[in-house]
Design a protein around this motif. Structure first.
Motif, short mmCIF file in Angstrom:
data_model
loop_
_atom_site.label_atom_id
_atom_site.label_comp_id
_atom_site.label_asym_id
_atom_site.label_seq_id
_atom_site.Cartn_x
_atom_site.Cartn_y
_atom_site.Cartn_z
N ARG A 145 0.90 -1.20 -0.01
CA ARG A 145 0.00 0.09 -0.11
C ARG A 145 0.96 1.30 0.13
O ARG A 145 2.09 1.24 0.41
CB ARG A 145 -1.08 0.09 1.04
N PRO A 146 0.27 2.31 -0.41
CA PRO A 146 1.02 3.65 -0.32
C PRO A 146 1.53 3.76 1.19
O PRO A 146 0.84 3.64 2.01
CB PRO A 146 0.13 4.58 -0.66
N LEU B 144 -0.89 6.25 8.36
CA LEU B 144 -2.13 6.62 9.06
C LEU B 144 -2.72 5.37 9.59
O LEU B 144 -3.28 5.75 10.70
CB LEU B 144 -3.21 7.34 7.92
N ASP B 145 -2.57 4.33 9.02
CA ASP B 145 -3.25 3.13 9.76
C ASP B 145 -2.29 2.67 10.98
O ASP B 145 -3.00 2.44 12.11
CB ASP B 145 -3.27 1.86 8.75
N LEU C 176 1.72 6.57 2.85
CA LEU C 176 0.99 7.42 3.64
C LEU C 176 -0.27 6.86 4.41
O LEU C 176 -0.42 7.09 5.40
CB LEU C 176 0.86 8.75 3.11
N THR C 177 -0.57 5.80 3.54
CA THR C 177 -1.68 5.19 3.90
C THR C 177 -1.33 4.05 5.18
O THR C 177 -1.95 3.95 6.20
CB THR C 177 -2.18 4.16 2.74
N GLN C 178 -0.15 3.49 4.99
CA GLN C 178 0.31 2.50 6.14
C GLN C 178 0.51 3.49 7.19
O GLN C 178 0.31 3.02 8.29
CB GLN C 178 1.75 2.16 5.37
#
Length: 313
Positions: A59-60, A66-67, A62-64
Motif C-alpha cells: 500500500r502507499p 495513517l493506519d 502514507l496509508t500505512q
C-alpha cells in the motif's frame, strides 16, 4: 505550578508524536523492501509479493502511516512481520527485563554518585576529589562491552558470586532475580556514577561558596543540616544528569543484554533490526520515548518544586 505542569505535559506529547512519525518514515526509508530480510535472498518475486500483501507494504506509505498511527495511539502497534504475534504483547514480556536492569543502574548511580559527589564537593583538592575526577576520565574511556566482559570474568567465572548469563523472573526467586541483574546494572552504572558525582561535586563547590551558606554556618547549624541545604540547591544539576543517563542506559542495554544473554528490549531491538521487522522497531521506539517523556516530565516537576524560578520558563 499547574500551568507549568501542563506545559511540560504538552511538550512531552508533541515530542512523542514527532519522534514516532520520524521513526516510521526513516525506518521504511532505511530498510527499503522488508520482504528481502524477512524471506531471505532466495525468495522468489511471487513469494515477496505475497508477503508484501500480507503485511501491507504494497500500500502507499502514507496509508500505512495513517493506519499504524491510528492504532498506535490506542497502544496497538500491530503485529510482528517475523512471527505475526502482537507487538504490544511481545514488548510487555521483554520490557520488565530491561527496566529492571536500567532502574537498578539508576539507583546505583544516584546512591554512589551522590555519595562520591558530596564527599568530593565538601573536600575539594583532597585525595577523594582527585579520585573522583580520575575515575571519571578512566571510566568514560572504557567501552561498555569490555567492562561487561571483565565483570563476567571476575565476578561470575572466577569468584562465582553472580551468574554469567541469563535472567531469573522475580516471581520465581527475588534473590535469583537480584543476582541476575546485578552485573548488567553495574556495567551500565559505572559511567553514570562518575558523571553524577562530577556534576554534584561541581554544584556543591559552587553553592558552598555562596553567602547564605556562610550565614547558615554562622548561626550554628550542624554540618548535617548544612549539607542538606547544599544538597537541595545542588540537586537540580545531578537530577538532570540522571534523567539524561536514563536515556543513555536504555541505549546501552542493547550491548549489555547481548553480553549477559538477557531477554530484554535490547536483544529484541538487535534481532528486529537484522530481520527488518519494522513494527517491532517502531513499537520499541515509541515505548522508549514514552518512558523518556515520563522521566523528563517528572524531572521538570521536581525541578520546579526545588526551584520556583524554573516554573516561569
Amino acid at each position: 505550578m499547574l500551568r507549568f505542569t501542563l506545559k511540560r505535559l504538552i511538550s512531552g506529547i508533541i515530542l512523542l508524536l514527532v519522534v514516532g512519525t520520524a521513526t516510521f518514515f526513516l525506518a521504511h526509508l532505511a530498510i527499503g523492501d522488508p520482504t528481502v530480510g524477512l524471506l531471505g535472498s532466495s525468495a522468489t518475486p511471487a513469494q515477496q509479493a505475497a508477503l508484501a500483501h500480507k503485511i501491507g507494504t504494497d500500500r502507499p506509505l502514507l496509508t500505512q502511516f495513517l493506519d499504524w498511527g491510528g492504532h498506535a495511539i490506542t497502544g496497538d502497534f500491530g503485529t510482528s512481520w517475523r512471527n505475526f504475534q502482537p507487538v504490544s504483547g511481545q514488548i510487555s514480556l521483554k520490557l520488565p527485563v530491561t527496566l529492571s536492569v536500567v532502574t537498578f543502574a539508576i539507583i546505583l548511580s544516584a546512591v554512589f554518585g551522590g555519595l562520591f559527589g558530596i564527599l568530593a564537593g565538601l573536600n575539594p583538592g583532597t585525595w577523594i576529589d582527585k579520585l573522583v575526577k580520575g575515575a571519571a576520565v578512566v571510566l568514560f574511556a572504557l567501552p561498555g562491552f569490555w567492562v561487561s566482559l571483565v565483570l563476567v570474568v571476575w565476578f561470575a567465572v572466577n569468584l562465582k558470586w553472580f551468574p554469567a548469563v541469563g535472567y531469573v523472573q522475580p516471581t520465581m526467586s527475588v534473590q535469583g532475580w537480584l543476582r541476575s541483574i546485578t552485573l548488567p546494572a553495574v556495567a551500565l552504572a559505572l559511567g553514570a556514577i562518575v558523571m553524577v558525582a562530577e556534576q554534584l561535586r561541581n554544584a556543591f563547590i559552587a553553592v558552598n561558596g555562596q553567602d547564605f551558606v556562610r550565614t547558615l554556618r554562622s548561626r550554628g547549624l550542624t554540618q548535617t543540616r548544612v549539607v542538606l541545604h547544599l544538597l537541595r540547591n545542588a540537586a537540580p544539576a545531578s537530577l538532570t544528569v540522571l534523567a539524561l543517563m536514563f536515556v543513555g542506559l536504555l541505549s546501552g542495554a542493547v550491548v549489555v543484554e547481548q553480553v549477559f544473554a538477557l531477554p530484554g528490549i535490547g536483544a529484541m531491538t538487535n534481532g528486529s533490526s537484522q530481520n527488518g521487522d519494522i513494527p517491532i522497531l517502531l513499537g520499541i521506539t515509541v515505548v522508549s520515548v514514552l518512558f523518556v517523556v515520563i522521566v523528563n516530565f517528572v524531572l521538570d516537576v521536581v525541578l520546579g518544586w526545588l526551584n520556583p524560578k524554573a516554573r516561569v520558563q
